[in-house]
Design a protein around this motif. Structure first.
Motif, short mmCIF file in Angstrom:
data_model
loop_
_atom_site.label_atom_id
_atom_site.label_comp_id
_atom_site.label_asym_id
_atom_site.label_seq_id
_atom_site.Cartn_x
_atom_site.Cartn_y
_atom_site.Cartn_z
N TYR A 295 0.80 -1.39 0.08
CA TYR A 295 0.08 -0.14 0.01
C TYR A 295 0.96 1.02 -0.02
O TYR A 295 2.01 1.07 0.26
CB TYR A 295 -0.81 0.17 1.48
CG TYR A 295 -1.96 -1.15 0.96
CD1 TYR A 295 -3.18 -0.82 0.59
CD2 TYR A 295 -1.95 -2.28 1.89
CE1 TYR A 295 -4.11 -1.60 0.29
CE2 TYR A 295 -2.84 -3.07 2.07
CZ TYR A 295 -4.20 -2.91 1.30
OH TYR A 295 -5.09 -3.87 1.18
N VAL A 296 0.42 2.23 -0.56
CA VAL A 296 1.03 3.92 -0.32
C VAL A 296 1.09 3.91 1.10
O VAL A 296 0.47 3.66 2.04
CB VAL A 296 0.10 4.70 -0.83
CG1 VAL A 296 0.76 6.00 -0.69
CG2 VAL A 296 0.04 4.66 -2.75
N GLY A 297 2.34 4.32 1.52
CA GLY A 297 2.85 4.63 2.84
C GLY A 297 3.68 3.39 3.24
O GLY A 297 4.41 3.71 4.27
N ARG A 298 3.59 2.32 2.85
CA ARG A 298 4.40 1.21 3.20
C ARG A 298 5.54 1.09 2.35
O ARG A 298 6.46 0.31 2.68
CB ARG A 298 3.58 0.00 3.09
CG ARG A 298 2.47 -0.18 4.42
CD ARG A 298 1.80 -1.88 4.20
NE ARG A 298 0.95 -1.85 5.22
CZ ARG A 298 0.08 -3.01 5.17
NH1 ARG A 298 0.39 -3.91 4.53
NH2 ARG A 298 -0.90 -3.15 6.26
N GLU A 299 5.20 1.20 0.95
CA GLU A 299 6.40 0.99 -0.04
C GLU A 299 6.85 2.27 -0.60
O GLU A 299 5.94 3.05 -1.09
CB GLU A 299 5.57 0.19 -1.19
CG GLU A 299 5.21 -1.00 -0.75
CD GLU A 299 5.88 -2.13 -0.09
OE1 GLU A 299 6.81 -2.05 -0.52
OE2 GLU A 299 5.38 -3.08 0.67
N GLY A 300 8.10 2.52 -0.56
CA GLY A 300 8.47 3.55 -1.04
C GLY A 300 8.38 3.62 -2.58
O GLY A 300 8.77 2.90 -3.23
N GLY A 301 7.89 4.68 -3.03
CA GLY A 301 7.75 5.01 -4.60
C GLY A 301 6.48 4.93 -5.18
O GLY A 301 5.98 5.20 -6.17
N TYR A 302 5.87 3.98 -4.20
CA TYR A 302 4.32 3.50 -4.69
C TYR A 302 3.41 4.70 -5.17
O TYR A 302 2.69 4.76 -6.05
CB TYR A 302 3.93 2.74 -3.93
CG TYR A 302 2.62 1.69 -4.24
CD1 TYR A 302 2.04 1.91 -5.32
CD2 TYR A 302 2.05 0.92 -3.31
CE1 TYR A 302 1.16 1.25 -5.86
CE2 TYR A 302 1.07 0.25 -3.74
CZ TYR A 302 0.51 0.27 -5.03
OH TYR A 302 -0.48 -0.78 -5.43
N ALA A 303 3.41 5.57 -4.07
CA ALA A 303 2.65 7.04 -4.31
C ALA A 303 3.03 7.76 -5.51
O ALA A 303 2.03 8.20 -6.38
CB ALA A 303 2.79 7.81 -2.99
N GLU A 304 4.24 7.95 -5.85
CA GLU A 304 4.41 8.50 -7.06
C GLU A 304 4.21 7.90 -8.40
O GLU A 304 3.41 8.38 -9.36
CB GLU A 304 6.12 8.84 -7.19
CG GLU A 304 6.76 9.60 -6.11
CD GLU A 304 6.73 8.87 -4.89
OE1 GLU A 304 6.96 9.78 -3.58
OE2 GLU A 304 6.46 7.81 -4.50
N LEU A 305 4.34 6.46 -8.35
CA LEU A 305 4.06 5.70 -9.39
C LEU A 305 2.37 5.56 -9.60
O LEU A 305 1.92 5.60 -10.65
CB LEU A 305 4.56 4.35 -9.27
CG LEU A 305 6.03 4.14 -9.44
CD1 LEU A 305 6.62 2.74 -9.08
CD2 LEU A 305 6.54 4.71 -10.78
#
Length: 237
Positions: free
Chosen positions: A24-34
């Motif tokens: 989930y976004v917040g747990r994984e670095g870069g997920y939010a941007e992608l």
């Protein structure tokens, strides 16, 4: 459209996040941007969809926290209920199949509940109470299962023969206690990112459905056995 190696790498990385149930976004670095790029960059959106399509995957939903994908039957990522706990004996696999459908019907008994934003809360005992009442109702009905859905009659008959919890005598110890099986299934759902375990009361484990569960249940909404259980769940509420 000009696609760079970095674009392809970014799309593949986003697909990797989407295929990990507990990412989930917040747990994984870069997920939010992608994820933001998928939503705002049309060319990147098309590239991702093409990459997913080549693997027989399709986007089911996009939320603020995750991109959810589902697999076609021919996809190497496809999950088949027949492969769930494949080492189990046939009777137990039949029970587990009914339990999966029962959890889905318990959580989302109506089409409206599939569209709501609220997340259902449940315990193994609550699901067992529902399934036992549903199976008892099916026992009273004339057999009307379609020829291509023979498993439901076998499943409810088998379910009613099982104890709710393990007994002390030898025969009951050898049977499948349904509350235990439901709790095992819910713990598997935790691993798949479908539910989260909450703080229980008096030693009772409680779970809450996650958005991924809602999306997956939408995909099974046309199944005959699920529609029957959902009808019975509506009658019980």
């Amino acid at each position: 459209m000009t696609v760079s190696r970095q674009d392809v790498a970014d799309a593949a990385r986003l697909l990797g996040f989407a295929c990990r149930p507990r990412a989930y976004v917040g747990r994984e670095g870069g997920y939010a941007e992608l994820l933001n790029r998928y939503r705002t960059d049309e060319e990147f959106h098309d590239l991702f969809d093409a990459l997913a399509s080549g693997l027989e995957l399709r986007v089911l939903d996009v939320t603020d926290r995750a991109l959810l994908v589902g697999a076609a039957l021919d996809s190497p990522f496809a999950f088949r209920l027949g492969e769930y706990r494949k080492g189990d004996e046939l009777d137990r696999r039949v029970l587990r199949g009914l339990i999966v459908l029962g959890i889905a019907a318990y959580c989302f008994p109506t089409q409206r509940s599939l569209e709501d934003t609220g997340l259902p809360s449940l315990t193994a005992r609550e699901v067992d109470d529902f399934l036992r009442a549903a199976c008892d109702e099916l026992r009273k009905r004339p057999q009307q299962t379609p020829d291509d859905e023979p498993g439901l009659d076998l499943a409810w008959q088998l379910y009613l023969r099982q104890p709710e919890v393990k007994g002390t005598d030898r025969r009951r110890r050898s049977q499948s206690a349904t509350v235990d099986l439901i709790e095992q299934t819910l713990l598997d759902f935790v691993d798949w990112g479908l539910v989260a375990e909450e703080t229980g009361v008096a030693g009772v484990r409680r779970f809450r459905g996650l958005p991924r569960l809602r999306v997956q249940v939408r995909e099974m909404a046309s199944q005959y056995a699920f529609s029957v259980l959902r009808e019975l769940r509506q009658g019980a509420t």
